[in-house]
Motif scaffolding. Sequence first.
Motif, PDB file in Angstrom:
ATOM      1  N   MET A 145       0.925  -1.086  -0.036  1.00 22.11           N
ATOM      2  CA  MET A 145       0.065   0.039  -0.031  1.00 22.11           C
ATOM      3  C   MET A 145       0.936   1.315   0.091  1.00 22.11           C
ATOM      4  N   ASP A 146       0.591   2.377  -0.896  1.00 24.62           N
ATOM      5  CA  ASP A 146       1.371   3.357  -1.064  1.00 24.62           C
ATOM      6  C   ASP A 146       0.832   4.358  -0.223  1.00 24.62           C
ATOM      7  N   ARG A 147      -0.474   4.551  -0.186  1.00 26.20           N
ATOM      8  CA  ARG A 147      -1.024   5.750   0.370  1.00 26.20           C
ATOM      9  C   ARG A 147      -2.293   5.498   1.142  1.00 26.20           C
ATOM     10  N   TYR A 148      -2.785   6.428   2.066  1.00 30.20           N
ATOM     11  CA  TYR A 148      -4.068   6.305   2.723  1.00 30.20           C
ATOM     12  C   TYR A 148      -4.683   7.468   2.888  1.00 30.20           C
ATOM     13  N   LEU A 149      -6.225   7.412   2.767  1.00 34.86           N
ATOM     14  CA  LEU A 149      -6.937   8.725   2.750  1.00 34.86           C
ATOM     15  C   LEU A 149      -7.722   8.611   4.053  1.00 34.86           C
ATOM     16  N   LEU A 150      -7.609   9.491   4.937  1.00 34.73           N
ATOM     17  CA  LEU A 150      -8.545   9.524   6.002  1.00 34.73           C
ATOM     18  C   LEU A 150      -8.788  10.763   6.445  1.00 34.73           C
ATOM     19  N   ARG A 151      -9.991  11.420   6.249  1.00 34.44           N
ATOM     20  CA  ARG A 151     -10.211  12.915   6.704  1.00 34.44           C
ATOM     21  C   ARG A 151     -10.199  13.043   8.050  1.00 34.44           C
ATOM     22  N   PHE A 152      -9.861  14.107   8.382  1.00 31.21           N
ATOM     23  CA  PHE A 152     -10.130  14.383   9.983  1.00 31.21           C
ATOM     24  C   PHE A 152     -11.736  15.151  10.009  1.00 31.21           C
ATOM     25  N   GLU A 153     -12.217  15.298   9.048  1.00 30.63           N
ATOM     26  CA  GLU A 153     -13.588  16.058   8.738  1.00 30.63           C
ATOM     27  C   GLU A 153     -13.711  17.532   9.316  1.00 30.63           C
ATOM     28  N   THR A 154     -13.641  17.699  10.583  1.00 28.19           N
ATOM     29  CA  THR A 154     -13.400  18.803  11.206  1.00 28.19           C
ATOM     30  C   THR A 154     -12.438  18.968  12.263  1.00 28.19           C
ATOM     31  N   SER A 155     -11.811  20.197  12.554  1.00 25.24           N
ATOM     32  CA  SER A 155     -10.714  20.394  13.364  1.00 25.24           C
ATOM     33  C   SER A 155     -11.500  20.703  14.687  1.00 25.24           C
ATOM     34  N   ASP A 156     -12.878  21.029  14.816  1.00 24.78           N
ATOM     35  CA  ASP A 156     -13.488  21.327  16.319  1.00 24.78           C
ATOM     36  C   ASP A 156     -13.883  20.099  16.975  1.00 24.78           C
ATOM     37  N   PRO A 157     -13.142  19.879  18.227  1.00 23.78           N
ATOM     38  CA  PRO A 157     -13.510  18.471  18.681  1.00 23.78           C
ATOM     39  C   PRO A 157     -14.788  18.236  19.091  1.00 23.78           C
ATOM     40  N   GLU A 158     -15.407  19.234  19.326  1.00 22.39           N
ATOM     41  CA  GLU A 158     -16.858  19.413  19.918  1.00 22.39           C
ATOM     42  C   GLU A 158     -17.783  19.070  18.668  1.00 22.39           C
ATOM     43  N   ASN A 205      -9.320  24.446  10.218  1.00 29.40           N
ATOM     44  CA  ASN A 205      -9.328  23.175   9.437  1.00 29.40           C
ATOM     45  C   ASN A 205      -7.961  23.267   8.607  1.00 29.40           C
ATOM     46  N   ILE A 206      -7.903  24.438   7.742  1.00 27.69           N
ATOM     47  CA  ILE A 206      -6.647  24.786   6.843  1.00 27.69           C
ATOM     48  C   ILE A 206      -5.430  24.603   7.530  1.00 27.69           C
ATOM     49  N   LEU A 207      -5.349  25.287   8.774  1.00 28.80           N
ATOM     50  CA  LEU A 207      -4.201  25.253   9.517  1.00 28.80           C
ATOM     51  C   LEU A 207      -3.718  23.977   9.905  1.00 28.80           C
ATOM     52  N   LEU A 208      -4.700  22.956  10.246  1.00 19.86           N
ATOM     53  CA  LEU A 208      -4.621  21.522  10.740  1.00 19.86           C
ATOM     54  C   LEU A 208      -3.841  21.015   9.502  1.00 19.86           C
ATOM     55  N   CYS A 209      -4.483  21.254   8.519  1.00 25.12           N
ATOM     56  CA  CYS A 209      -3.901  20.243   7.215  1.00 25.12           C
ATOM     57  C   CYS A 209      -2.474  20.854   7.304  1.00 25.12           C
TER      58      CYS A 209
END
Length: 342
Positions: A145-158, A205-209
Amino acid sequence: MFTGEAYTKDAALRLLASEGEDLLRLYQRADEVRKEKMGDEVFIRGIIEFSNICARNCHYCGIRAGNKGVSRYAMDADEILETAYSMVGTEKTTVVLQSGETPAFTDEELGEIIRRIKGETGLSVTLSVGSRPLETYRYWHDCGMDRYLLRFETSDPELFRRLRPGSTLEERLRCLYDLKAAGVQTGSGFMIGLPGETLQVLADNILLCRTLDLDMIGIGPFIPHPDTPLGDEKNAYDDNREMFFKAIAVLRIFNPDAHIPATTAFDAVFPDEGRNRVLKVGGNIFMPNNTPLKYRKDYLLYPGKPCITESAEVCTQCAVMRIQAMGRKIGTGPGHSIKKRT
Ligand code: 5AD
Ligand code: SF4
Ligand code: FES
């Protein structure tokens, strides 16, 4: 961002607020950064949605376990391999295997599929099957496996906790760090405009990326699905959909050397042109649907998903034409991350 400025949240917020001439400048700068770092090639990756079985109940998703109206399917190994073989010799040099977070396949079964695709076709292999332990990611990486996609979906924990019952943002981020530790090229991202999202969250979100130093970043507008708990909600930028493209442009400026796909949801919101516009403001990847036609209508994460009746061949040709029509080139070779890691 314009020369000399720091990659701060304030800078992101200011860019997201661009209007008029400033907005044109933002888009132009994002396109320049894309060209400078990623070049004019657009890589085409074929996505196989190999099972819509999911044990989770994300409030936004049409194939959540609680949606009893979905007719569930799982392709078997032979069918997955046959579909992957059909990409050989086409413009698609990566196969992306995506499914719900399903217990329908064991780690070994998926490992064997990875091994065979990798060994027999030479295509690059990306998996997107949810949160798993480090050992599993390591094992699949050993299988090829070369790569994996896993979105964090939102940076807001709540917001994360509310919309993804039974899981936390912290766990999700742990998976992303595990993937990187396992030597896997790591992709993540988020939805734009979840109900309750503010511009502050979008900027975060952008900053977390950027903090995660990702190889690939996939983002797309949230689209309410009627058969989910968010069915009566609206996208937070429903009255200002330009925000979807602003998000891409700022994302590119903050992440100059990450692959950024023009995700399918953009075409659901702006039929036939959403993905093109993404490619013009920072995007450099196109992921046409390669799922066998008979399953397409059963993988509806959101309504209005395009390409439900178009075959893999039609979608690939469509992608090629769209890319070439805007004066860009089709990517050749594996299309790996351009980030150098030690
Ligand atoms: N609208 C837009 N994107 C969605 N996804 C899931 N449901 C929706 C929706 N209603 C996205 C999530 C997930 C990816 C596979 O699809 O970000 O990670
Ligand atoms: Fe399952 Fe993914 Fe949908 Fe959540 S977003 S319900 S994990 S398929
Ligand atoms: Fe499927 Fe255009 S990408 S028809």
